[in-house]
Design an enzyme around this catalytic site. Structure first.
Site, mmCIF file in Angstrom:
data_model
loop_
_atom_site.group_PDB
_atom_site.id
_atom_site.type_symbol
_atom_site.label_atom_id
_atom_site.label_comp_id
_atom_site.label_asym_id
_atom_site.label_seq_id
_atom_site.Cartn_x
_atom_site.Cartn_y
_atom_site.Cartn_z
ATOM 1 N N CYS A 154 0.822 -1.216 0.000
ATOM 2 C CA CYS A 154 0.000 0.000 0.000
ATOM 3 C C CYS A 154 0.854 1.263 0.000
ATOM 4 O O CYS A 154 0.618 2.184 -0.793
ATOM 5 C CB CYS A 154 -0.958 -0.011 1.192
ATOM 6 S SG CYS A 154 -0.192 -0.391 2.786
ATOM 7 N N TYR A 155 1.852 1.337 0.877
ATOM 8 C CA TYR A 155 2.740 2.499 0.867
ATOM 9 C C TYR A 155 3.492 2.639 -0.466
ATOM 10 O O TYR A 155 3.582 3.740 -1.022
ATOM 11 C CB TYR A 155 3.752 2.410 2.004
ATOM 12 C CG TYR A 155 3.247 2.774 3.379
ATOM 13 C CD1 TYR A 155 2.684 4.019 3.640
ATOM 14 C CD2 TYR A 155 3.367 1.877 4.446
ATOM 15 C CE1 TYR A 155 2.251 4.363 4.907
ATOM 16 C CE2 TYR A 155 2.942 2.213 5.728
ATOM 17 C CZ TYR A 155 2.379 3.455 5.953
ATOM 18 O OH TYR A 155 1.955 3.794 7.213
#
Length: 334
Positions: A154-155
């Site tokens: 996600c990051y």
């Protein structure tokens, strides 16, 4: 109809995937599985995730006979821990399944990477060779061909979508590393309760300073180093990444804008905000990445926002599936 199996179905991303499969006109749900010793085994997924009540009532089954599950599947989503995906992927690939792995087990091919950052020895170098990194907006040609898609974290998704257009156009200073400050909701820690993700304990704070495993993932796929500092926020879902970049000498605001527009003008899941900055509120429960930026002098600040469980995990996996099979990219996502 493609028979679609979800391993790790009881978690947040597993539940999101189940709903997407249910909504997809070309997929049929062939099985929901968890590890054999999971406390969720035998329970209905709608009992575990009440938002699925009346939509999906199948039981979550213990994964015991992997070979049989593989024979009954065309597509497999691995929403499992890194070590588990590492151990399972080969069997599903051997039986001809199309595999989308949401863990980090096949994202980076680099000597010693998994020993240093994930704490285990990688035993499938051959699978690392054939895996494709599933950053949908940038790797669509390879995604169409690959049998194993390693869905980004996600990051890294929020960060790379913000930085790559400027790198591709040569607008980033060669000497100064981009600085990424990103904050995620607590759902990124998973569904299992712990003191770390208890709302009574969570306070906005950085973690993994200079040693978070997503830093080398981001750097590896950007082809240059970055400074990455993640933060845990006291909200459920979403990621906001604020990236400070020194521009190459002579770069203009017009060139920055053109870089983003040329990169994403055909992208179904990226929304460019020319005169505003993104917020988590506007992307949560959607498959979109919102990107905004502002240039001042020799620097640009780029802000991107995604739902960590969707564009940062499950909807990106489904977007990759749609790309692979030639379906419209946002099928089952909006």
């Amino acid at each position: 109809m493609l028979k679609t199996t979800i391993i790790g179905a009881s978690g947040y991303t597993g539940a999101e995937l189940a709903l997407m499969v249910q909504k997809h006109p070309q997929l049929t749900l062939s099985g929901l599985y968890v590890s054999a010793n999971s406390l969720d085994a035998g329970k209905s997924i709608s009992d575990l995730h009440r938002k699925l009540a009346g939509l999906i009532n199948e039981p979550v089954q213990p994964l015991k006979d992997i070979e049989q599950v593989a024979k009954n599947s065309d597509v497999v989503f691995l929403a499992t821990a890194h070590e588990v995906s590492h151990d399972l992927a080969a069997t599903f690939l051997h039986h001809g399944c199309q595999v989308f792995d949401l863990s980090g087990a096949f994202r980076v091919k680099k000597e010693g990477f998994y020993r240093e950052f994930y704490g285990f020895e990688h035993n499938y170098e051959n699978l690392l060779d054939i895996s494709t990194y599933g950053l949908a907006e940038w790797n669509s040609a390879a995604i169409k061909q690959a049998q194993l898609i390693a869905v980004p974290g996600c990051y890294p998704t929020a960060s790379q979508l913000a930085i790559k257009p400027l790198l591709e156009k040569g607008l980033v200073d060669e000497l100064q590393w981009p600085v990424i400050n990103a904050t995620s909701g607590v759902s990124g820690a998973g569904r299992k309760a712990s003191i770390t993700n208890s709302f009574c304990e969570v306070s906005l704070q950085p973690y993994g300073v200079f040693n978070h495993r997503h830093q080398p993932e981001i750097a590896s796929h950007l082809g240059r180093d970055v400074i990455f500092t993640p933060h845990l926020g006291n909200f459920k879902r979403g990621i906001l990444a604020t990236v400070t970049i020194k521009l190459a000498a002579g770069s203009t605001a017009e060139q920055v804008a053109e870089a983003f527009h040329s990169a994403y003008q055909e992208s179904a899941a990226v929304r460019l905000l020319n005169n505003a900055m993104p917020s988590i509120q506007n992307v949560e429960n959607t498959p979109f990445c919102d990107i905004g930026w502002k240039v001042q002098g020799e620097h640009v600040i780029v802000v991107s926002a995604i739902d960590n469980l969707l564009k940062g995990a499950s909807s990106q996996a489904m977007q990759c599936l749609n790309i692979h099979y030639g379906f419209p990219e946002l099928t089952a996502l909006i």
